[in-house]
Every structure is written in structure tokens, then in C-alpha cells.
Design a protein around this motif. Structure first.
Motif, PDB file in Angstrom:
ATOM      1  N   TYR A 171     -13.087  -3.378 -14.245  1.00  0.00           N
ATOM      2  CA  TYR A 171     -12.921  -2.835 -12.651  1.00  0.00           C
ATOM      3  C   TYR A 171     -11.505  -3.017 -12.184  1.00  0.00           C
ATOM      4  CZ  TYR A 171     -13.047  -3.391  -7.547  1.00  0.00           C
ATOM      5  OH  TYR A 171     -12.658  -3.518  -6.251  1.00  0.00           O
ATOM      6  N   TYR A 172     -11.039  -1.892 -11.441  1.00  0.00           N
ATOM      7  CA  TYR A 172      -9.875  -2.297 -10.430  1.00  0.00           C
ATOM      8  C   TYR A 172     -10.057  -1.274  -9.107  1.00  0.00           C
ATOM      9  CZ  TYR A 172      -8.119   2.107 -12.802  1.00  0.00           C
ATOM     10  OH  TYR A 172      -8.098   3.548 -13.342  1.00  0.00           O
ATOM     11  N   GLY A 173      -9.790  -1.823  -8.131  1.00  0.00           N
ATOM     12  CA  GLY A 173      -9.919  -1.282  -6.917  1.00  0.00           C
ATOM     13  C   GLY A 173      -9.272  -1.911  -5.583  1.00  0.00           C
ATOM     14  N   LYS A 174      -9.803  -1.617  -4.361  1.00  0.00           N
ATOM     15  CA  LYS A 174      -9.176  -1.982  -3.052  1.00  0.00           C
ATOM     16  C   LYS A 174      -9.468  -3.519  -2.760  1.00  0.00           C
ATOM     17  CE  LYS A 174     -12.827  -0.582   0.023  1.00  0.00           C
ATOM     18  NZ  LYS A 174     -13.016   0.438   1.250  1.00  0.00           N
ATOM     19  N   THR A 241      -0.647   0.138  -9.137  1.00  0.00           N
ATOM     20  CA  THR A 241       0.340   0.081  -7.961  1.00  0.00           C
ATOM     21  C   THR A 241      -0.235   0.860  -6.680  1.00  0.00           C
ATOM     22  OG1 THR A 241       1.451   2.306  -8.662  1.00  0.00           O
ATOM     23  CG2 THR A 241       2.215   0.295  -9.576  1.00  0.00           C
ATOM     24  N   THR A 242      -1.182   1.374  -6.674  1.00  0.00           N
ATOM     25  CA  THR A 242      -1.719   2.068  -5.712  1.00  0.00           C
ATOM     26  C   THR A 242      -2.523   1.271  -4.742  1.00  0.00           C
ATOM     27  OG1 THR A 242      -3.938   2.631  -6.564  1.00  0.00           O
ATOM     28  CG2 THR A 242      -2.126   4.234  -7.084  1.00  0.00           C
ATOM     29  N   ALA A 243      -2.726   1.824  -3.607  1.00  0.00           N
ATOM     30  CA  ALA A 243      -3.650   1.043  -2.353  1.00  0.00           C
ATOM     31  C   ALA A 243      -4.822   0.578  -2.810  1.00  0.00           C
ATOM     32  CB  ALA A 243      -3.564   1.626  -1.199  1.00  0.00           C
ATOM     33  N   ASN A 244      -5.428   1.243  -3.610  1.00  0.00           N
ATOM     34  CA  ASN A 244      -6.766   1.052  -4.213  1.00  0.00           C
ATOM     35  C   ASN A 244      -7.130   0.730  -5.694  1.00  0.00           C
ATOM     36  OD1 ASN A 244      -7.513   1.491  -1.450  1.00  0.00           O
ATOM     37  ND2 ASN A 244      -9.391   3.164  -2.180  1.00  0.00           N
ATOM     38  N   GLY A 245      -5.914   0.286  -6.218  1.00  0.00           N
ATOM     39  CA  GLY A 245      -6.050  -0.025  -7.595  1.00  0.00           C
ATOM     40  C   GLY A 245      -5.290  -1.359  -7.939  1.00  0.00           C
ATOM     41  N   LYS A 246      -4.886  -2.231  -6.885  1.00  0.00           N
ATOM     42  CA  LYS A 246      -4.237  -3.288  -6.985  1.00  0.00           C
ATOM     43  C   LYS A 246      -4.962  -4.559  -7.440  1.00  0.00           C
ATOM     44  CE  LYS A 246      -1.523  -6.658  -4.235  1.00  0.00           C
ATOM     45  NZ  LYS A 246      -1.069  -7.004  -2.875  1.00  0.00           N
ATOM     46  N   TYR A 247      -6.279  -4.550  -7.252  1.00  0.00           N
ATOM     47  CA  TYR A 247      -7.086  -5.721  -7.637  1.00  0.00           C
ATOM     48  C   TYR A 247      -7.963  -5.495  -8.844  1.00  0.00           C
ATOM     49  CZ  TYR A 247      -5.755  -7.351  -3.088  1.00  0.00           C
ATOM     50  OH  TYR A 247      -5.122  -7.838  -1.642  1.00  0.00           O
ATOM     51  N   ILE A 248      -7.710  -6.257  -9.801  1.00  0.00           N
ATOM     52  CA  ILE A 248      -8.395  -6.060 -11.209  1.00  0.00           C
ATOM     53  C   ILE A 248      -9.275  -7.086 -11.442  1.00  0.00           C
ATOM     54  CG2 ILE A 248      -8.030  -5.818 -13.637  1.00  0.00           C
ATOM     55  CD1 ILE A 248      -4.947  -4.700 -12.789  1.00  0.00           C
TER      56      ILE A 248
END
Length: 347
Positions: A171-174, A241-248
């Protein structure tokens, strides 16, 4: 009159000679008789949907090209396309079926669109728990069984010549997820139908359809809250590097399977030597692609961290427990209970 008969007989003789020569020329070329790929020279269009030249898919197909061309002394030419004849796997499957491509790489999810529902078994989250487990399955009896199913149910349109992987999906998201509850109501770019979608719905997430080539923008603009994929793929596309991809969050929900396919009907028309070379090239490509992927996972994880992404681990057991009934239900619906048991026994 005598001269006319002589002239007419000579003309008939010459005509038959020309026709016989043309017949020999065309009928022997496709069958061939020599070694080292001798026979009519063939050109293969090999394609995958990734546009980054550093992708493991590219490494695998370049190895296929290298082996096929060297083993055939140039009688087999391979043209590799990295996303240039289709960035959607559905396009590649259709091109393979119609003969516009000869070697393609696709995921189980897109194979189900051709009516081969059995491949859904390999798409289920948490079916495999390690690469060792995955390799035992796809390189063994179960892999052979699945290859036979694909070939038979496609009426030989698709012949599986190797199992590749696209890594371990996370998962990766906001926001990071610390428990399954954190997924409630979140949109996630993933398959929107089939067993994958069913699973994410059970976690509380909302499966959302976004084309791979449009996902960076969708994450940046908040069209979707999150996505899921393996490090080499989403980091190469800068999703982290996107706003909704930073947290993995390392959910590790899928040790992925990818099918390396050729058109079986065209394959059967090649000479025996050409067939053997293509299979040898496919085997070499499997090894090259897997080695490339395995080495890139840690490399791209570190790149994500260096670029400012935040990575956290999670207790996977609740996610695994949620998946098990789905495995049982899907295998029963597909009539593959024995295959599922063999997969579990291989752990």
C-alpha cells in the motif's frame, strides 16, 4: 499445324516447370529442415506495458531477444517494445490474439477478461508468503497445470512460456495505515472487479479504476487516496513523491505472478528448431527478469526513503485471516480446490 503443336507443348512444359518451382519455394520455407533456427526467417514483436527502460520487464525481454537472435544465428529477429504498442495490458492481450504482437507479458487480472477465470487463483491477496513459496508453485506441478488451462481454454491463442513476477505489492497513500480500520472509506487504485477488488472491499477500502499512465496525476491531484504496487514500479514512476503517495505501508499482500505468453497457433507453425529456440529464450528471460526484480526491490525502497517517503510495517495477520475465506470460496467456484491445497502444502 505441326509447328503450332510443338510450340504449344513447349509452352505447357515451361508453365508447369514455373508452377512447380513456385510451389517448392513457398511450401518449404515455413517448415524448414535445418538446425540453428533454419527455415523461413521470422520476426517477433515482444511487448510489455512499462515505459521505463530500467524496468525488470525490459531486462527480461532484452534477454529473450539476445538468446533468440544468437541461438538462431539471426534467423529469429526480436523487436522489443516498452509501452510503445500499448500501456494497458488489455491492449497487449488483444494484439497477441490478433497477431499484432508475438510475445507479451500480462497479469492474471487481465487474463480473466479473456474468459479464463482460473487464473484468478494466482491473483488472490496473501496466497503466497515468500518468493521461495511462489517459485515452488509456479515452477512446479501447479504452474504446469495452470499453463495447460490457459492454453486449452484459449483454444491455443495463448501459450504460456514462462512465469515472471512484478514484485511484492504494498500500500502507498495519503496516510500510513496502522490497522485495517485506517482503510475505511479510502479510495485505492486497484482492480475494480474480481477477487482483488472483493478483497479490498472487505478491508473497507473503495477500489477505483485509474489507468497506470494516469496514476501519477491522479495521486497528485487527489483523484484517488492511495494505490498499491511493488517498489520498482511505483518508485520508477515517482508516485512516492506525490501528495497521496508519500506514505508506504508494507502490507506485502501480493507476491505477484505475470504470464509470459506467445500465440500458440503461430508457435505451432514455426519449425521445431525455432520452437526450441523460443522456449530457450523464454527460460533465459524468466531468470533474467526475476534476478532484476529481486535486486531492484531494496534499491527502490531505499530511493523512496531518500526522496522523503515514509515507510512503516504493519501486523499482516488480520489481513491474512481476511483473505483465507476468499481463497476457499474462489477455489470452490473455479473447481480448483486441489490446486489451492497444493499451493498451501508448498509453504
Amino acid at each position: 499445324m505441326k509447328n503450332f503443336k510443338v510450340w504449344a507443348f513447349a509452352l505447357i512444359f515451361v508453365t508447369f516447370g514455373v508452377l512447380a518451382g513456385c510451389g517448392n519455394d513457398g511450401s518449404e520455407g515455413s517448415e524448414g529442415s535445418g538446425g540453428d533456427g533454419e527455415g523461413e526467417k521470422i520476426k517477433l514483436i515482444a511487448a510489455h506495458n512499462q515505459t521505463d527502460p530500467e524496468n525488470p520487464y525490459q531486462d527480461g525481454l532484452l534477454k529473450f531477444k539476445e538468446v533468440a537472435e544468437s541461438e538462431s544465428n539471426g534467423n529469429i529477429e526480436v523487436e522489443v517494445h516498452a509501452g510503445t504498442i500499448g500501456t494497458e495490458e488489455s491492449e497487449l492481450v488483444e494484439k497477441l490474439k490478433l497477431g499484432a504482437a508475438d510475445v507479451v507479458l500480462v497479469s492474471p487480472g487481465f487474463m480473466t477478461q479473456t474468459g479464463i477465470d482460473e487464473v484468478n487463483l494466482f491473483a488472490m491477496p496473501y496466497l503466497f508468503d515468500s518468493y521461495d513459496h511462489w517459485e515452488k508453485v509456479v515452477d512446479g506441478e501447479v504452474g504446469d497445470q495452470m499453463a495447460q488451462i490457459i492454453n486449452e481454454k484459449s483454444n491455443n491463442d495463448f501459450k504460456l512460456v514462462g512465469y515472471w513476477t512484478a514484485g511484492v505489492r504494498h500500500y502507498y497513500g495519503k496516510k500510513p495505515i496502522k490497522s485495517m480500520d485506517d482503510l475505511e472509506g479510502m479510495t485505492i487504485r486497484t482492480q475494480t472487479s474480481g477477487v482483488v477488488a472483493d478483497y479490498w472491499k472487505k478491508t473497507g477500502a473503495v477500489p477505483t479504476d485509474v489507468a497506470w499512465g494516469e496514476l501519477y496525476q491522479a495521486l497528485q491531484q487527489g483523484v484517488v487516496d492511495s494505490a498499491e504496487n511493488a517498489y520498482p514500479y511505483f518508485v520508477q514512476q515517482n508516485h512516492h513523491t506525490t501528495a497521496n503517495g508519500k506514505y508506504i505501508t508494507e502490507t506485502g499482500h501480493d507476491y505477484t505472478t505475470r504470464f509470459l505468453l506467445v500465440n500458440g497457433n503461430k508457435f505451432d507453425k514455426y519449425t521445431k528448431e525455432q520452437q526450441e529456440i523460443i522456449l530457450k529464450a523464454a527460460e533465459a528471460s524468466v531468470k533474467a527478469e526475476r534476478e532484476s526484480l529481486y535486486s531492484q526491490e531494496e534499491e527502490y525502497k531505499q530511493k523512496a526513503i531518500d526522496d522523503g517517503a515514509e515507510v512503516n510495517e504493519i501486523d499482516r495477520q488480520p489481513f491474512i485471516d481476511l483473505a483465507k475465506p476468499l481463497h476457499d470460496k474462489t477455489a470452490e467456484e473455479l473447481g480448483l480446490e486441489d490446486m489451492l491445497q497444493k499451493i498451501r502444502d508448498a509453504k
